[in-house]
Enzyme design. Structure first.
Site, mmCIF file in Angstrom:
data_model
loop_
_atom_site.group_PDB
_atom_site.id
_atom_site.type_symbol
_atom_site.label_atom_id
_atom_site.label_comp_id
_atom_site.label_asym_id
_atom_site.label_seq_id
_atom_site.Cartn_x
_atom_site.Cartn_y
_atom_site.Cartn_z
ATOM 1 N N SER A 24 50.331 -3.987 71.036
ATOM 2 C CA SER A 24 50.463 -5.367 70.600
ATOM 3 C C SER A 24 51.602 -6.063 71.358
ATOM 4 C CB SER A 24 50.684 -5.404 69.081
ATOM 5 O OG SER A 24 50.367 -6.663 68.554
ATOM 6 N N LYS B 161 52.572 -28.238 56.342
ATOM 7 C CA LYS B 161 53.918 -27.666 56.378
ATOM 8 C C LYS B 161 53.911 -26.279 55.767
ATOM 9 C CE LYS B 161 58.301 -27.503 57.040
ATOM 10 N NZ LYS B 161 58.812 -27.323 58.416
#
Length: 358
Positions: free
Chosen positions: A195, A247
């Site tokens: 990863s 948000k």
């Protein structure tokens, strides 16, 4: 009785966590103010080890041990020859050969090498936050001030299963500084570079991995528990106010919506696209349609898939570097954070950031 006790325990725990976060926030503000005034004093002087001397010392110890064994047999043979008629005189040919061999042996003992190039060995042991990037950035900056493009090289011994996007993005960017300066970069994986760890390795000119090292895992994952229903059953309200439609997409305490989930998945996909674009920039030979599935592979299979360039270990490459010239291991020690500093850092991460692990 038990539901009431559980409710009391939950309220007490919530209050305790809130108090800890408030205290941590205050400590963080004070610590930042002090750092601004006094500067960052967490860095220690660089540690530099010349690996040639250590390897040559071990080789010399082994040669001396073998020589003692060999000399024992020679002494016995010489004693036997002296007992035979005409055996006291040493063969002139043997004496001349021994004399001719001395310079070569002396040179071998001294470990004389052609120091035309230098290899700088850096080590990166990654955790989920890529904490080692703080040392890596200083090590790279030091190397860039002395390394000669086209002559010197950097050997990165990489061990990381990946972690948060910003941390490993910064770590990969530090390695990209070497590529931009045309300093050859070799990444070697003894155990794992998955990863975010593989994203770092991909920046290198050449990737070497042990036969059973784990590489790949080109994907993005994120998970978040939600205890909204548990709080609702116990008549505990959580208010969340935001400015901006997205948000907050998913939350720990509030009620998550399908629109929020969809936006969160969209952000994950966008991060995955950025990951693949980054890999394509440095390793265009990768078949990302086949490899960017989140799967990992062992070294031998990874070689066939072009995830790596050759099979080997860091020990092989260090020995090779010593034969070619000087090899220096560069380490930037970092002072350990105090308890309050670690607490404030954790609180800041929880309060202000949600990062998708690579």
């Amino acid at each position: 009785m038990w539901p009431e006790y559980f409710l009391f325990l939950l309220k007490t725990l919530t209050l305790a966590v809130a108090v800890i976060f408030v205290v941590a926030a205050v400590v963080s503000v004070v610590a930042q103010a002090r750092n601004t005034q006094a500067g960052d004093s967490r860095l220690k002087p660089l540690k530099i080890r010349r690996l040639n001397e250590e390897i040559e010392s071990r080789s010399k110890q082994l040669r001396e041990a073998l020589k003692k064994t060999d000399d024992g047999w020679k002494a016995k043979w010489a004693d036997l020859r002296q007992r035979l008629p005409g055996g006291k005189k040493k063969d002139e040919g043997e004496a001349r050969a021994a004399t001719e061999d001395k310079p070569a042996k002396v040179a071998e003992d001294k470990g004389e090498t052609d120091a035309s190039s230098s290899t700088f060995v850096l080590r990166f042991h990654g955790d989920i936050r890529a904490s080692a990037v703080e040392a890596l950035r200083e090590e790279v900056s030091a190397v860039l001030q002395v390394a000669e493009p086209g002559r010197d090289r950097v050997l990165l011994v990489l061990d990381s299963p990946g972690g948060v996007v910003p941390g490993y993005g910064l770590a990969a960017a530090q390695l990209a500084r070497l590529r931009s300066a045309e300093i050859e970069l070799i990444a070697v994986v003894d155990r794992v570079a998955a990863s975010g760890g593989y994203m770092m390795a991909a920046v290198a000119n050449r990737i070497v991995a042990a036969p059973f090292a784990i590489v790949g895992s080109i994907g993005v994952v994120a998970q978040l528990p939600n205890i909204h229903r548990l709080l609702k059953r116990n008549d505990i309200d959580v208010e969340l106010h935001t400015a901006g439609q997205y948000k907050r997409t998913l939350t720990l305490l509030g009620e998550n919506t399908e629109a929020g989930r969809e936006k969160f998945r969209e952000e994950l996909e966008q991060t995955h696209v950025l990951f693949k674009d980054f890999l394509n920039r440095y390793r265009p030979q990768l078949d990302l349609e086949k490899l960017a599935t989140g799967e990992h592979w062992y070294g031998e299979d990874a070689l066939e898939l072009a995830l790596i360039d050759e099979i080997g270990t860091s020990d092989d490459l260090v020995l090779e570097a010593v034969k070619q010239g000087d090899a220096f291991e560069i380490t930037q020690p970092i002072k350990k954070r105090g308890l309050l500093s670690r607490l404030s850092a954790s609180a800041q991460a929880v309060l202000s950031e949600w990062r998708q692990p690579l």
